[in-house]
Design an enzyme around this catalytic site. Sequence first.
Site: not given
Ligand SMILES: Cc1ncc(C[n+]2csc(CCOP(=O)(O)OP(=O)(O)O)c2C)c(N)n1
Length: 648
Positions: A291, A376, A404
């Site tokens: 990242k 969630e 959700r």
């Molecule tokens: C249902 C839900 N909960 C929380 C989030 C907030 N959120 C956005 S990106 C993220 C982390 C995503 O991690 P990953 O899928 O590994 O992608 P990366 O950013 O590491 O590429 C979170 C928790 C969301 N988008 N959707």
Amino acid sequence: MSVEEGTANHGRLLGAVRGPQDVKRMTAEQLDILAAEIRDFLIAKVSRTGGHVGPNLGVVELTLAMHRVFDSPRDRLLFDTGHQAYVHKILTGRQDGFDKLRQRGGLSGYPSQAESEHDLIENSHASTALSYADGLAKAYALRGEPRSVVAVVGDGALTGGMCWEALNNIATAGNPLVIVVNDNGRSYSPTIGGLADHLSSLRLNPGYEKVLDTVKDALGSTPLVGKPMYEVLHAVKKGIKDAVAPQAMFEDLGIKYVGPVDGHDIAAVESSLRAAKNFGGPVIVHAVTRKGYGYRPAEEDEADCLHGPGAFDAETGKLLAVPSVKWTNVFADELVAIADERPDVVGITAAMAEPTGIATLARKYPHRVYDVGIAEQHAATSAAGLAMGGLHPVVAVYATFLNRAFDQVLLDVAMHKLPVTFVLDRAGITGPDGPSHYGIWDMSVFGVVPGLRIAAPRDAGSLREELREAIAVDDGPTILRFPTGTVAADLPAVRRVGTVDVLAESARTDVLLVAVGSFAGLGMEVAARVAEQGYGVTVVDPRWVRPVPAELVELAAGHRLVVTVEDGVRVGGVGDALAQAMRDADVRVPLRDLGVPADWHPHGTRAQILADLRLTAQDVARDVTGWISRLDAQPVEDVQRDEAGAKN
Ligand SMILES: Cc1ncc(C[n+]2csc(CCOP(=O)(O)OP(=O)(O)O)c2C)c(N)n1
């Protein structure tokens, strides 16, 4: 300018890319240059607008390889959550839009069908892409359309239950489908849980040694990154060396597994994707990425690798905004104060410890905070279990994400009368993240849950007080909701009637203005403006909006007109609920409810969108003055008939 000319003009290859076909023609050398140019572009543009810089820096090579192997838009490229689709936007003819990224009228921060035929999923809630992919693959199979379906999903999003429901079905259906797991080991913070451990263990197979070597070489030649990050990676690897995990988990599920592949090696990703494409069934390509790759401030940002900062200094990665006291900070500090007094209070976060402030509690009481991953629904029912076990859980989530878990809140928590407090940050209109991030449904959706109490604080003082009141409730769930941004200045009450705060009153009782939560300040301004027209306005903050306080109905009965204003959808909102309570009590005072229409509101700043919705003090004052002056001219019954007509 052609691609060939671009190579000669250093730094200008990117300008020649108008669509995926331009990338397909490039040599390996050109692709490396292009990847570097894309990184420079991302840093330059996103540092000005704010946005998801870290995730996108990590998928530059991955996205290039995807567009070389597949033919978008005939083949469908799906991005889970969608925050990592900037590179895809750059490669599909949208470079010019980055000057207004996430700004009104400009590019969305997520895929958008209105922007491009290359975009399909607009939902920014995590863990959905595999289900969309399952459905698309089934549809193309049934219709006999030879199209590939490719879904990119992060290791963070893979902690969401929907992904596992989808994998189960994808395996059974057996349709051709490529799942690219973008494994950077992080959600915002490091991804937690059994799955994250499993992915780590997969990195230990012989192929991973090669990945490490390649990463080491690449890092050695990247000036901003250098040796230290390699050492960190290596240390992580050593730390998990002895972990035992079934290597064949995905294959046991019935899905072919390819990897791990170095996600920053375009040729390696390409060859894995080609193999996956030709396989003819579901395949997982496990790509290991970093990242924030290639930008030292992002790679070294321990909190979240610059996951989604506001505007920042491109040199240092430091935020440009002046720090202010946010609603989140007030909540976080008060929660720690309460936890100091009550050992039964524990915190839950769904992979968002820092953004929701629950990290403050975790720093003081690490064993009293649970990060459940992007889950969630599980968070709500796990909280029910904690409450059954004698604790008082505080579940801190963004308002939009609690949607959700409706059924879990309704049946698992409320029906069991369990004391769980849900703290909804970013409630109401949020702004640059657009429609799927607005926290405008909570009061309507959760307003129907029996026994659930909802509070909407107006300022820091009332947030502290209402959080304490919520955590003191021991016979059912509570919700505390507040908006994004800097907390409003404290607004003292003139007096309290039951649980309702009266913020302003005058000798005349023409209008009762019910200002919900952070709209209290707006209510005061409206009262002043309407008073200039000779009308008296009583401004109240109900504090607890569900159930509707009886005192609010009594106050309504003493005025000629009731106006509610709230930062949530009008359907089923506070205004609707008060109108129903007034009907039930036979209070025949006309009521007008102002709020957010149930619609998809585009991105922009919060202020711009509120202005579009005519939720400014000036607009509300004009409306209120118009309504009350019409009452002077018309009997009440006529106005009521007009109101009914206006609503239909
Ligand atoms: C249902 C839900 N909960 C929380 C989030 C907030 N959120 C956005 S990106 C993220 C982390 C995503 O991690 P990953 O899928 O590994 O992608 P990366 O950013 O590491 O590429 C979170 C928790 C969301 N988008 N959707």
